[in-house]
Write a protein that holds these residues in place. Structure first.
Motif, PDB file in Angstrom:
ATOM      1  N   UNK A  34       9.896  82.785 102.164  1.00  0.00           N
ATOM      2  CA  UNK A  34      10.362  81.741 101.259  1.00  0.00           C
ATOM      3  C   UNK A  34      11.422  80.919 101.972  1.00  0.00           C
ATOM      4  N   UNK A  35      11.308  79.634 101.845  1.00  0.00           N
ATOM      5  CA  UNK A  35      12.248  78.751 102.528  1.00  0.00           C
ATOM      6  C   UNK A  35      12.897  77.791 101.536  1.00  0.00           C
ATOM      7  N   UNK A  36      13.209  78.301 100.357  1.00  0.00           N
ATOM      8  CA  UNK A  36      13.809  77.472  99.323  1.00  0.00           C
ATOM      9  C   UNK A  36      15.322  77.360  99.493  1.00  0.00           C
ATOM     10  N   UNK A  37      15.892  78.244 100.262  1.00  0.00           N
ATOM     11  CA  UNK A  37      17.343  78.300 100.427  1.00  0.00           C
ATOM     12  C   UNK A  37      17.844  79.635  99.924  1.00  0.00           C
ATOM     13  N   UNK A  38      18.829  80.180 100.599  1.00  0.00           N
ATOM     14  CA  UNK A  38      19.287  81.534 100.328  1.00  0.00           C
ATOM     15  C   UNK A  38      19.635  81.765  98.860  1.00  0.00           C
ATOM     16  N   UNK A  39      20.416  80.884  98.265  1.00  0.00           N
ATOM     17  CA  UNK A  39      20.836  81.088  96.873  1.00  0.00           C
ATOM     18  C   UNK A  39      19.641  81.026  95.922  1.00  0.00           C
ATOM     19  N   UNK A  40      18.751  80.087  96.142  1.00  0.00           N
ATOM     20  CA  UNK A  40      17.565  79.944  95.286  1.00  0.00           C
ATOM     21  C   UNK A  40      16.653  81.152  95.463  1.00  0.00           C
ATOM     22  N   UNK A  41      16.456  81.571  96.718  1.00  0.00           N
ATOM     23  CA  UNK A  41      15.602  82.732  96.989  1.00  0.00           C
ATOM     24  C   UNK A  41      16.139  83.980  96.294  1.00  0.00           C
ATOM     25  N   UNK A  42      17.421  84.215  96.413  1.00  0.00           N
ATOM     26  CA  UNK A  42      18.031  85.407  95.813  1.00  0.00           C
ATOM     27  C   UNK A  42      17.996  85.339  94.279  1.00  0.00           C
ATOM     28  N   UNK A  43      18.176  84.164  93.723  1.00  0.00           N
ATOM     29  CA  UNK A  43      18.080  84.006  92.274  1.00  0.00           C
ATOM     30  C   UNK A  43      16.657  84.298  91.809  1.00  0.00           C
ATOM     31  N   UNK A  44      15.684  83.792  92.552  1.00  0.00           N
ATOM     32  CA  UNK A  44      14.277  84.031  92.205  1.00  0.00           C
ATOM     33  C   UNK A  44      13.944  85.514  92.316  1.00  0.00           C
ATOM     34  N   UNK A  45      14.438  86.181  93.363  1.00  0.00           N
ATOM     35  CA  UNK A  45      14.226  87.622  93.503  1.00  0.00           C
ATOM     36  C   UNK A  45      14.778  88.366  92.287  1.00  0.00           C
ATOM     37  N   UNK A  46      15.976  88.013  91.879  1.00  0.00           N
ATOM     38  CA  UNK A  46      16.598  88.671  90.728  1.00  0.00           C
ATOM     39  C   UNK A  46      15.770  88.467  89.468  1.00  0.00           C
ATOM     40  N   UNK A  47      15.268  87.247  89.261  1.00  0.00           N
ATOM     41  CA  UNK A  47      14.444  86.957  88.082  1.00  0.00           C
ATOM     42  C   UNK A  47      13.159  87.789  88.084  1.00  0.00           C
ATOM     43  N   UNK A  48      12.497  87.820  89.216  1.00  0.00           N
ATOM     44  CA  UNK A  48      11.244  88.569  89.318  1.00  0.00           C
ATOM     45  C   UNK A  48      11.472  90.061  89.138  1.00  0.00           C
ATOM     46  N   UNK A  49      12.583  90.546  89.646  1.00  0.00           N
ATOM     47  CA  UNK A  49      12.926  91.957  89.518  1.00  0.00           C
ATOM     48  C   UNK A  49      13.146  92.314  88.043  1.00  0.00           C
ATOM     49  N   UNK A  50      13.875  91.481  87.322  1.00  0.00           N
ATOM     50  CA  UNK A  50      14.121  91.717  85.895  1.00  0.00           C
ATOM     51  C   UNK A  50      12.797  91.718  85.131  1.00  0.00           C
ATOM     52  N   UNK A  51      11.925  90.785  85.467  1.00  0.00           N
ATOM     53  CA  UNK A  51      10.607  90.741  84.806  1.00  0.00           C
ATOM     54  C   UNK A  51       9.819  92.010  85.094  1.00  0.00           C
ATOM     55  N   UNK A  52       9.870  92.463  86.341  1.00  0.00           N
ATOM     56  CA  UNK A  52       9.161  93.681  86.729  1.00  0.00           C
ATOM     57  C   UNK A  52       9.723  94.874  85.967  1.00  0.00           C
ATOM     58  N   UNK A  53      11.051  94.987  85.896  1.00  0.00           N
ATOM     59  CA  UNK A  53      11.668  96.081  85.144  1.00  0.00           C
ATOM     60  C   UNK A  53      11.263  96.031  83.676  1.00  0.00           C
ATOM     61  N   UNK A  54      11.252  94.838  83.116  1.00  0.00           N
ATOM     62  CA  UNK A  54      10.912  94.667  81.700  1.00  0.00           C
ATOM     63  C   UNK A  54       9.493  95.121  81.397  1.00  0.00           C
ATOM     64  N   UNK A  55       8.615  94.973  82.371  1.00  0.00           N
ATOM     65  CA  UNK A  55       7.223  95.389  82.174  1.00  0.00           C
ATOM     66  C   UNK A  55       7.094  96.903  82.129  1.00  0.00           C
ATOM     67  N   UNK A  56       8.098  97.624  82.632  1.00  0.00           N
ATOM     68  CA  UNK A  56       8.100  99.072  82.551  1.00  0.00           C
ATOM     69  C   UNK A  56       7.307  99.792  83.619  1.00  0.00           C
TER      70      UNK A  56
END
Length: 100
Positions: A34-56
């Motif tokens: 991903x080449x969106x920029x460090x802050x954007x990449x890390x924010x996106x990772x956090x969002x996807x991780x929360x979604x993954x956790x929510x799915x159980x």
């Protein structure tokens, strides 16, 4: 390798150590493609991780869903294909019992 703190702000269930290690590997791989920029990449990772956790699906077999979500969020088709191939290698390594 990304800092484990990317995901520490989330109220999360107890994850197996092997799951945590594979998540870190997949996160690092995502950051490489991903080449969106460090802050954007890390924010996106956090969002996807929360979604993954929510799915159980937080066991080893659920890591494929996390990898698929990461790959799908990459902006470039070539990056998605390359990420998916390498992520699959990480998951196959896990399934073989040699995750480190």
């Amino acid at each position: 390798m990304p800092s484990p703190s990317i995901h520490q702000t989330v109220n999360q269930p107890t994850l197996l150590p092997v799951v945590r290690r594979v998540i870190l590997q997949l996160d690092q791989l995502y950051l490489e493609f991903s080449h969106l920029g460090d802050a954007v990449d890390r924010e996106r990772l956090a969002e996807l991780y929360v979604q993954w956790l929510s799915a159980g699906r937080t066991g080893p077999s659920g890591l494929r869903f996390y990898a698929q979500a990461l790959g799908a969020s990459l902006p470039d088709g070539d990056s998605r294909v390359a990420f998916t191939a390498q992520a699959e290698g990480v998951l196959v390594h896990l399934q073989s019992g040699y995750a480190h």
